[in-house]
Design a protein around this motif. Structure first.
Motif, PDB file in Angstrom:
ATOM      1  N   ARG A 154      10.701  33.815   4.432  1.00 30.79           N
ATOM      2  CA  ARG A 154      10.775  34.068   2.993  1.00 30.79           C
ATOM      3  C   ARG A 154       9.697  35.057   2.545  1.00 30.79           C
ATOM      4  N   VAL A 155       8.484  34.911   3.064  1.00 32.74           N
ATOM      5  CA  VAL A 155       7.398  35.842   2.716  1.00 32.74           C
ATOM      6  C   VAL A 155       7.740  37.246   3.208  1.00 32.74           C
ATOM      7  N   HIS A 156       8.247  37.340   4.433  1.00 38.05           N
ATOM      8  CA  HIS A 156       8.618  38.646   4.984  1.00 38.05           C
ATOM      9  C   HIS A 156       9.703  39.298   4.120  1.00 38.05           C
ATOM     10  N   ARG A 157      10.727  38.539   3.796  1.00 39.50           N
ATOM     11  CA  ARG A 157      11.818  39.085   2.969  1.00 39.50           C
ATOM     12  C   ARG A 157      11.333  39.440   1.569  1.00 39.50           C
ATOM     13  N   ALA A 158      10.447  38.627   1.026  1.00 43.71           N
ATOM     14  CA  ALA A 158       9.894  38.915  -0.297  1.00 43.71           C
ATOM     15  C   ALA A 158       9.099  40.221  -0.280  1.00 43.71           C
ATOM     16  N   MET A 159       8.316  40.436   0.778  1.00 45.93           N
ATOM     17  CA  MET A 159       7.556  41.687   0.891  1.00 45.93           C
ATOM     18  C   MET A 159       8.502  42.879   1.020  1.00 45.93           C
ATOM     19  N   GLN A 160       9.553  42.733   1.795  1.00 51.63           N
ATOM     20  CA  GLN A 160      10.540  43.811   1.926  1.00 51.63           C
ATOM     21  C   GLN A 160      11.191  44.115   0.582  1.00 51.63           C
ATOM     22  N   GLU A 161      11.542  43.079  -0.143  1.00 52.81           N
ATOM     23  CA  GLU A 161      12.170  43.252  -1.456  1.00 52.81           C
ATOM     24  C   GLU A 161      11.188  43.890  -2.432  1.00 52.81           C
ATOM     25  N   LEU A 162       9.936  43.457  -2.406  1.00 53.70           N
ATOM     26  CA  LEU A 162       8.918  44.032  -3.284  1.00 53.70           C
ATOM     27  C   LEU A 162       8.740  45.517  -2.989  1.00 53.70           C
ATOM     28  N   LYS A 163       8.676  45.873  -1.717  1.00 51.84           N
ATOM     29  CA  LYS A 163       8.560  47.293  -1.347  1.00 51.84           C
ATOM     30  C   LYS A 163       9.755  48.086  -1.848  1.00 51.84           C
ATOM     31  N   SER A 164      10.923  47.519  -1.691  1.00 50.11           N
ATOM     32  CA  SER A 164      12.148  48.189  -2.130  1.00 50.11           C
ATOM     33  C   SER A 164      12.137  48.412  -3.644  1.00 50.11           C
ATOM     34  N   ILE A 165      11.758  47.398  -4.375  1.00 52.54           N
ATOM     35  CA  ILE A 165      11.682  47.510  -5.838  1.00 52.54           C
ATOM     36  C   ILE A 165      10.647  48.548  -6.236  1.00 52.54           C
ATOM     37  N   TYR A 166       9.508  48.514  -5.575  1.00 54.46           N
ATOM     38  CA  TYR A 166       8.423  49.451  -5.894  1.00 54.46           C
ATOM     39  C   TYR A 166       8.862  50.892  -5.638  1.00 54.46           C
ATOM     40  N   VAL A 167       9.539  51.135  -4.522  1.00 54.35           N
ATOM     41  CA  VAL A 167      10.039  52.479  -4.200  1.00 54.35           C
ATOM     42  C   VAL A 167      11.053  52.942  -5.247  1.00 54.35           C
ATOM     43  N   ARG A 168      11.969  52.070  -5.633  1.00 54.19           N
ATOM     44  CA  ARG A 168      12.966  52.420  -6.671  1.00 54.19           C
ATOM     45  C   ARG A 168      12.283  52.742  -7.984  1.00 54.19           C
ATOM     46  N   MET A 169      11.232  52.010  -8.316  1.00 51.11           N
ATOM     47  CA  MET A 169      10.500  52.276  -9.566  1.00 51.11           C
ATOM     48  C   MET A 169       9.801  53.626  -9.523  1.00 51.11           C
ATOM     49  N   GLU A 170       9.287  54.005  -8.356  1.00 55.21           N
ATOM     50  CA  GLU A 170       8.596  55.272  -8.197  1.00 55.21           C
ATOM     51  C   GLU A 170       9.543  56.455  -8.364  1.00 55.21           C
ATOM     52  N   GLN A 171      10.806  56.235  -8.026  1.00 51.93           N
ATOM     53  CA  GLN A 171      11.802  57.318  -8.128  1.00 51.93           C
ATOM     54  C   GLN A 171      12.254  57.390  -9.549  1.00 51.93           C
ATOM     55  N   LEU A 200       2.703  47.103  -9.998  1.00 56.22           N
ATOM     56  CA  LEU A 200       2.839  45.915  -9.153  1.00 56.22           C
ATOM     57  C   LEU A 200       3.347  44.725  -9.973  1.00 56.22           C
ATOM     58  N   GLN A 201       2.815  44.544 -11.175  1.00 58.69           N
ATOM     59  CA  GLN A 201       3.287  43.450 -12.033  1.00 58.69           C
ATOM     60  C   GLN A 201       4.770  43.606 -12.350  1.00 58.69           C
ATOM     61  N   LYS A 202       5.194  44.830 -12.665  1.00 60.71           N
ATOM     62  CA  LYS A 202       6.607  45.060 -12.972  1.00 60.71           C
ATOM     63  C   LYS A 202       7.479  44.792 -11.754  1.00 60.71           C
ATOM     64  N   ALA A 203       7.016  45.243 -10.596  1.00 61.28           N
ATOM     65  CA  ALA A 203       7.782  44.999  -9.376  1.00 61.28           C
ATOM     66  C   ALA A 203       7.842  43.503  -9.081  1.00 61.28           C
ATOM     67  N   MET A 204       6.705  42.815  -9.219  1.00 57.57           N
ATOM     68  CA  MET A 204       6.686  41.359  -9.003  1.00 57.57           C
ATOM     69  C   MET A 204       7.610  40.643  -9.990  1.00 57.57           C
ATOM     70  N   ALA A 205       7.632  41.122 -11.227  1.00 54.80           N
ATOM     71  CA  ALA A 205       8.474  40.492 -12.253  1.00 54.80           C
ATOM     72  C   ALA A 205       9.954  40.617 -11.920  1.00 54.80           C
ATOM     73  N   ARG A 206      10.306  41.643 -11.182  1.00 55.91           N
ATOM     74  CA  ARG A 206      11.715  41.859 -10.821  1.00 55.91           C
ATOM     75  C   ARG A 206      12.141  41.033  -9.614  1.00 55.91           C
ATOM     76  N   LEU A 207      11.178  40.470  -8.907  1.00 49.04           N
ATOM     77  CA  LEU A 207      11.516  39.597  -7.784  1.00 49.04           C
ATOM     78  C   LEU A 207      12.122  38.301  -8.296  1.00 49.04           C
ATOM     79  N   SER A 208      12.902  37.657  -7.456  1.00 55.40           N
ATOM     80  CA  SER A 208      13.391  36.332  -7.823  1.00 55.40           C
ATOM     81  C   SER A 208      12.177  35.403  -7.926  1.00 55.40           C
ATOM     82  N   GLU A 209      12.323  34.331  -8.660  1.00 60.03           N
ATOM     83  CA  GLU A 209      11.214  33.389  -8.825  1.00 60.03           C
ATOM     84  C   GLU A 209      10.750  32.839  -7.480  1.00 60.03           C
ATOM     85  N   ASP A 210      11.682  32.577  -6.573  1.00 62.19           N
ATOM     86  CA  ASP A 210      11.326  32.057  -5.247  1.00 62.19           C
ATOM     87  C   ASP A 210      10.455  33.034  -4.478  1.00 62.19           C
TER      88      ASP A 210
END
Length: 174
Positions: free
Chosen positions: A157-174, A115-125
């Protein structure tokens, strides 16, 4: 804060008692650095004292405080180019105290690091709005006041951030 502004500087202690932990949580979730976050909390309260004359009293003090915290964080990032750090001793101790097996501790550790790695990959906003909403448990209208945006924009913004976080997390799992 109005009393502090009027010169009753002892009241800053009450504000510190009330807000230092949530403020630390916000800064920690933005940096994942314990000592740096503690230092930044101190800087926020110093700036609250230094710039107390700018507090208008028209909004909640925590909104003004989080605005100062955001500026302190931006200054810190510019100055030191913060990097995400790993697990703290406190986390391990809390897991041991909770009676977790070594396997369960390892699973929790891996999930938290992912989760920390996925959060770190999100934009600062995106990281900022998720931290304020999910970790600090601020409501959309409160975040809107802090960030100077509409409540609808923050919801989006929160909705899009959650979508982006999920996307990053899924890519990391693969």
């Amino acid at each position: 804060m109005l009393k502090v502004k009027a010169g009753d500087l002892d009241k800053i202690g009450l504000l510190f008692e009330r807000y230092n932990r949530p403020l630390y949580g916000f800064l920690f979730h933005m940096t994942y650095q314990r000592e740096t976050s503690e230092d930044m909390v101190q800087q926020v309260f110093y700036k609250m004292l230094k710039y107390r004359h700018t507090f208008t009293g028209s909004g909640e003090v925590k909104h003004w405080m989080y605005s100062i915290a955001r500026n302190v964080l931006k200054d810190q990032v510019r100055r030191k180019k913060l990097a995400m750090s790993g697990e703290s001793v406190e986390v391990v101790a809390s897991h041991v105290a909770a009676g977790l097996t070594p396997e369960e501790h390892l699973e929790k550790k891996q999930a938290k690091l992912a989760l920390q790695k996925a959060m770190a990959r999100l934009s600062e906003d995106y990281r900022e709005v998720l931290t304020l909403n999910k970790f600090q448990e601020l409501k959309y209208h409160e975040i809107a006041d802090i960030l100077g945006a509409s409540e609808t924009a923050i919801r989006t913004r929160v909705h899009r951030a959650m979508q982006e976080l999920k996307s990053i997390y899924v890519r990391m799992e693969q």
